[in-house]
Design an enzyme around this catalytic site. Structure first.
Site, PDB file in Angstrom:
ATOM      1  N   ASP A 164      -5.566   6.302  -9.845  1.00 24.98           N
ATOM      2  CA  ASP A 164      -5.752   5.182  -8.922  1.00 24.98           C
ATOM      3  C   ASP A 164      -6.404   5.729  -7.663  1.00 24.98           C
ATOM      4  O   ASP A 164      -6.249   6.916  -7.326  1.00 24.98           O
ATOM      5  CB  ASP A 164      -4.414   4.516  -8.586  1.00 24.98           C
ATOM      6  CG  ASP A 164      -4.595   3.284  -7.712  1.00 24.98           C
ATOM      7  OD1 ASP A 164      -5.369   2.403  -8.096  1.00 24.98           O
ATOM      8  OD2 ASP A 164      -3.979   3.216  -6.634  1.00 24.98           O
ATOM      9  N   HIS A 166       1.123   0.459  -3.422  1.00 21.60           N
ATOM     10  CA  HIS A 166      -0.178   0.565  -2.762  1.00 21.60           C
ATOM     11  C   HIS A 166      -0.424   1.968  -2.220  1.00 21.60           C
ATOM     12  O   HIS A 166      -1.161   2.145  -1.250  1.00 21.60           O
ATOM     13  CB  HIS A 166      -0.332  -0.485  -1.651  1.00 21.60           C
ATOM     14  CG  HIS A 166      -0.480  -1.883  -2.180  1.00 21.60           C
ATOM     15  ND1 HIS A 166      -1.475  -2.255  -3.052  1.00 21.60           N
ATOM     16  CD2 HIS A 166       0.271  -2.990  -1.982  1.00 21.60           C
ATOM     17  CE1 HIS A 166      -1.348  -3.529  -3.355  1.00 21.60           C
ATOM     18  NE2 HIS A 166      -0.285  -4.005  -2.725  1.00 21.60           N
ATOM     19  N   GLU A 184      -7.368   4.822  -3.414  1.00 18.92           N
ATOM     20  CA  GLU A 184      -7.254   3.978  -2.225  1.00 18.92           C
ATOM     21  C   GLU A 184      -8.560   4.145  -1.450  1.00 18.92           C
ATOM     22  O   GLU A 184      -9.120   5.248  -1.388  1.00 18.92           O
ATOM     23  CB  GLU A 184      -6.055   4.380  -1.371  1.00 18.92           C
ATOM     24  CG  GLU A 184      -4.710   4.265  -2.071  1.00 18.92           C
ATOM     25  CD  GLU A 184      -4.356   2.858  -2.493  1.00 18.92           C
ATOM     26  OE1 GLU A 184      -4.919   1.893  -1.905  1.00 18.92           O
ATOM     27  OE2 GLU A 184      -3.536   2.695  -3.415  1.00 18.92           O
TER      28      GLU A 184
END
Length: 700
Positions: free
Chosen positions: A511, A654, A513
Site C-alpha cells: 500500500d 490509513h 500513502e
C-alpha cells in the site's frame, strides 16, 4: 454445444439469471398477446378496427412489460439479492473462519431459509470450535516445543540456513540475517527467495553436487563462500537433510564469518615473509664475513665495520619483528565483552574456596576478553600471593585510563618481587591443565602484569585490560526471530504463473500513502509498506516499511488522512532509492493491493527514475471481493474487513503498513472462498476478475 450453453448460464450470477427469466417471460407474454390480437383482427375482417387493435396491443404489451418489471423488481429485492447475501455469508463462514452471526433481516421474506442458514452457521461454528479446541491443546504443546527450538537456534553463534533442493530459503536464524542480510544492500533474507541472491553460487553448487554424488547420508562438505555485495568470506558446512527422498534433496548450511581471520592470517604471513627476507641477507653476509676473517690475526678495520653494520641490521630486523608481533596481539584479543562485576564475582567465588575473602570496587565497565581466562589468571596470582604472605583478605581496585581499565589486586603487607611473579607466570594456570601457562593469557589479551608499591604500606599487582564500553541501561532488544516454513521443501514449482496453484504462489501485499489522489499530475508517494505471503501464510518478520521524501509539500488535507507531515520526511530517501529497494523486495512475487491501479500508477510513473519495471502479475482485492460477494456489495477495505471479521486498529488505519497487513489478512480469508468456487489457479481467477473490471473504473 448444449453443455457449453449450460456452463455459460451457470457462470452467470443468480440475479442475472432471474432477470433473464423474467425478461423471457415478458417477451413471451407480449408475443402471445400480439399473436392473439393479430388472429382476432384477421377473423373479424373489419379494416376499420385496425387502429383499435393496435392501441389495444400497445396498452396490453406495455402493461405486461410493466407488470413483469414490477414483479421482477420485488422478486430481485426480496428473493434474489437476499439469497446472494446468504450465500456470501455462508461461504465466508465455511471457508474464511468468520464466526459472527448471520444477519437475517434482508431475507425476511424467504420463509425458513434464513433461520435454516443461521442454524447451519451456528452448528458449523460449534463443530469448528470443538475441533479447534481439541487441535489447540496439541498445538500448544507443539508450539511450546517449537518456541524452545526457536529460542535455541535464534542466537547460536553461527548462521543456520535451510534450503530446498532448488536453493530456495526455507529457514534462517538471526545470525544468518546478520551474515548474509547485511551484505545484500539492505534487503534481508526472505522465505522462498534464492540463496544465491545473497551468496555466490559456485562453491555452494559444487558442494551440493559432491554430497549428491557421495550417496552418504552422514557426509558433510566444508567450503568457503563469499557474499554477493559485501565481499565477506564465510566458512560454511553443508549437509543434506536426513530422510529427504526427493530427487533434489534439501540441505542445511551453517555459516561463520572468517573475513577477519583470513585477513589477519594474510598479514601474519606477509610479516613473516618480510622478516625472513630481512634476516636472511644480514645472516648470510655475517656468515661470509666470518668465513674470511683470519683466526690468528687482528680484525681489519674495514671487516670490523662491515660486521658491525650487518649485526646492527640484523638486530633492527629482530626488534621490528617483535614490535609488529606485539601490535598484532591486539587483533587476537577475544572479542566477547565481560562485565567487570561478573569478573570480580567469579574471582571472589574462587578465592573463597581457598579461605580468602575479596572486596571489589564496582564500576559500570564492559571489558574485552575471555572472562574465564582472566578470572583463572587473577585467581592463580591472588592465590599465590595469599599463600606466600599468609593473607586472609584481598581487594580489587579499578582505575579507568582512556580505553584501558587498570585492575589492581591489593593487600597490606610485604612487597612482591618481580622475579617471584615471573616464576608464577611460567607455571600452569591449573594443575589439571599443565599445558597452559599464566603467561599465555597475557599474550592472548595483549597485556602485561607487574607488582607495584602503593602508599601507606599497600602493595598491588597491576593488570590492564581493554574496555569495550561503559555498561548502561539495557538497550531495546533486537528481534532475532527464527523464520521458517518447512512445507516449502516439498513445493512443486510452476514457472507458468497462469497455471500455478493460488496457494502455492508468493505474494507481496503493499500500500502507498501519497500527497494526493492525482498520480498523473504532480502528486507523489510519501510512504510505501508491504508484507510477504509465502505458501499461504503471512511471514511476520518479512516487512517493507519506509517513508519517502516526495520532493514537494504535503497538503494539510492529505496529512489529515495518513498523518505524515513534511517534517517526518525531511531525512527520508527519495522514490528512486525506495523504489529500487521495493522492487527487490517484490522480486518474483505477485503484487496485491486494494484498488491496485491507483498504487501501481504512482510506481509505474517513476520506473525511469527507479531504473526497473514493475511487471509483476497483479491481483486486486476490490475485484476479488466482487467475485466472492457480488458487485452489489460495498467493496471498500473497511467494508471487506468487516465482512471477514478482521479488525484494523484505529491507529493503523490509513497507514501504509496497517492497510497492507489488513489487505493481506483479507486476501488470506478470500483465498479459500475462491477455491470453494472452483477458482484454484491464477489464470482462472484472472479470467473471472476481468468480468468485474468496471468496478475499478468506477472507483478511479
Amino acid at each position: 454445444m448444449n453443455q457449453d450453453k449450460t456452463t455459460g448460464l451457470a457462470r452467470l450470477s443468480l440475479r442475472i439469471r432471474v432477470f433473464l427469466f423474467f425478461a423471457a417471460l415478458a417477451l413471451g407474454a407480449v408475443l402471445l398477446l400480439s399473436a392473439g390480437l393479430v388472429q382476432g383482427y384477421a377473423r373479424l375482417g373489419a379494416p376499420e378496427t385496425l387502429n383499435a387493435f393496435v392501441q389495444a396491443g400497445l396498452i396490453g404489451g406495455f402493461g405486461v412489460l410493466g407488470l413483469t418489471a414490477a414483479v421482477w423488481y420485488l422478486f430481485d429485492i426480496n428473493v434474489s439479492k437476499p439469497i446472494d447475501l446468504l450465500a456470501g455469508a455462508l461461504r465466508a463462514r465455511a471457508h474464511a473462519d468468520v464466526s459472527a452471526a448471520i444477519d437475517a433481516t434482508p431475507a425476511r421474506y424467504l420463509g425458513d431459509l434464513a433461520p435454516a442458514a443461521q442454524a447451519t452457521a451456528l452448528t458449523l461454528r460449534e463443530t469448528r470450535g470443538a475441533l479447534a479446541e481439541a487441535v489447540a491443546r496439541e498445538t500448544r504443546r507443539l508450539m511450546a516445543e517449537k518456541d524452545r527450538l526457536a529460542a535455541l537456534l535464534s542466537d547460536v553463534p553461527v548462521g543456520v540456513v535451510l534450503c530446498s533442493g532448488d536453493h530456495q530459503l526455507v529457514f534462517y536464524n538471526g545470525t544468518a540475517v546478520t551474515l548474509i542480510g547485511a551484505a545484500a544492500k539492505g534487503v534481508a533474507p526472505g522465505l522462498n527467495r534464492k540463496l544465491f541472491d545473497y551468496l555466490r553460487e559456485g562453491p555452494i553448487r559444487h558442494a551440493y553436487r559432491r554430497l549428491i554424488e557421495a550417496e552418504d547420508a552422514d557426509a558433510a562438505s566444508d567450503l568457503l563462500c563469499a557474499t554477493r555485495a559485501g565481499g565477506e568470506i564465510l566458512a560454511a558446512r553443508m549437509r543434506l537433510l536426513p530422510g529427504d527422498t526427493q530427487a533434489a534433496p534439501g540441505y542445511v548450511l551453517t555459516l561463520r564469518d572468517v573475513t577477519a581471520d583470513l585477513a589477519l592470517q594474510a598479514r601474519r604471513e606477509a610479516l613473516l615473509a618480510e622478516v625472513l627476507d630481512r634476516v636472511r641477507r644480514p645472516a648470510a653476509n655475517l656468515r661470509a664475513l666470518l668465513a674470511v676473517m683470519p683466526s690468528d690475526a687482528p680484525t681489519p678495520p674495514a671487516l670490523d665495520q662491515a660486521l658491525r653494520q650487518e649485526a646492527e641490521g640484523l638486530s633492527r630486523a629482530v626488534i621490528d619483528f617483535a614490535r609488529q608481533q606485539e601490535d598484532g596481539h591486539a587483533e587476537t584479543i577475544p572479542r566477547t565483552p565481560m562485565r567487570l562485576a561478573d569478573l570480580t564475582d567469579g574471582l571472589r567465588a574462587r578465592l573463597e574456596g581457598r579461605g580468602v575473602t575479596l572486596t571489589a570496587q564496582d564500576a559500570p565497565l564492559l571489558l574485552r576478553g575471555d572472562g574465564f581466562e582472566v578470572v583463572a589468571l587473577l585467581a592463580h596470582v591472588a592465590g599465590r600471593v595469599a599463600e606466600l604472605f599468609g593473607l586472609e583478605s584481598l581487594r580489587i581496585a579499578v582505575e579507568e585510563d582512556g580505553s584501558t581499565a587498570l585492575m589492581r589486586l591489593c593487600w597490606q603487607g610485604p612487597a612482591l618481587r618481580v622475579a617471584q611473579l615471573e616464576s608464577w607466570l611460567d607455571a600452569p594456570l591449573d594443575d589439571d591443565v599443565p599445558g597452559i601457562a599464566a603467561r599465555y593469557v597475557l599474550t592472548r589479551h595483549a597485556t602485561e602484569i607487574w607488582p607495584e608499591t602503593l602508599a601507606e604500606g599497600n602493595q598491588a599487582v597491576c593488570l590492564p585490560l581493554h574496555i569495550t564500553r561503559r555498561a548502561g541501561p539495557r538497550p531495546k532488544p533486537i528481534a532475532r526471530a527464527v523464520v521458517y516454513d518447512f512445507d516449502l521443501l516439498g513445493k512443486a514449482r510452476n514457472a507458468a504463473v497462469a497455471e500455478a496453484d493460488l496457494a502455492g504462489l508468493t505474494y507481496v501485499v503493499f500500500d502507498t500513502e501519497t500527497t494526493g489522489l492525482l498520480p498523473a499530475q504532480d502528486d507523489e508517494v510519501v510512504q510505501i509498506a508491504a508484507v510477504r505471503i509465502v505458501n499461504g501464510k503471512r511471514v511476520e518478520g518479512e516487512v517493507f516499511d519506509t517513508l519517502v521524501n516526495p520532493g514537494r509539500s504535503i497538503p494539510a488535507s492529505s496529512t489529515a488522512v495518513h498523518g505524515i507531515t513534511e517534517a517526518m520526511v525531511v531525512g527520508a530517501p527519495d522514490i528512486a532509492e525506495v523504489g529500487r529497494a521495493f522492487h527487490k523486495f517484490a522480486e518474483g512475487a505477485v503484487l496485491i493491493a486494494h484498488n491496485a491501479p491507483f498504487d501501481m500508477e504512482f510506481l509505474r510513473r517513476k520506473e525511469a527514475v527507479i531504473g526497473a519495471r514493475f511487471d509483476n502479475p497483479i491481483l486486486d482485492t476490490v475485484l476479488l471481493s466482487a467475485v466472492v460477494f457480488g458487485q452489489h456489495e460495498v467493496h471498500s477495505l473497511d467494508a471487506l474487513t468487516h465482512r471477514l471479521g478482521i479488525t484494523i486498529p484505529e491507529e493503523a488505519r490509513h497507514t501504509a503498513i496497517g492497510d497492507s497487513v489488513a489487505t493481506a489478512d483479507a486476501f488470506l480469508k478470500l483465498l479459500p472462498m475462491l477455491q470453494g468456487q472452483g477458482l484454484t489457479t491464477f489464470g482462472t481467477v484472472l479470467t473471472e476478475l476481468r468480468r468485474h473490471g468496471r468496478l475499478l473504473k468506477d472507483l478511479n
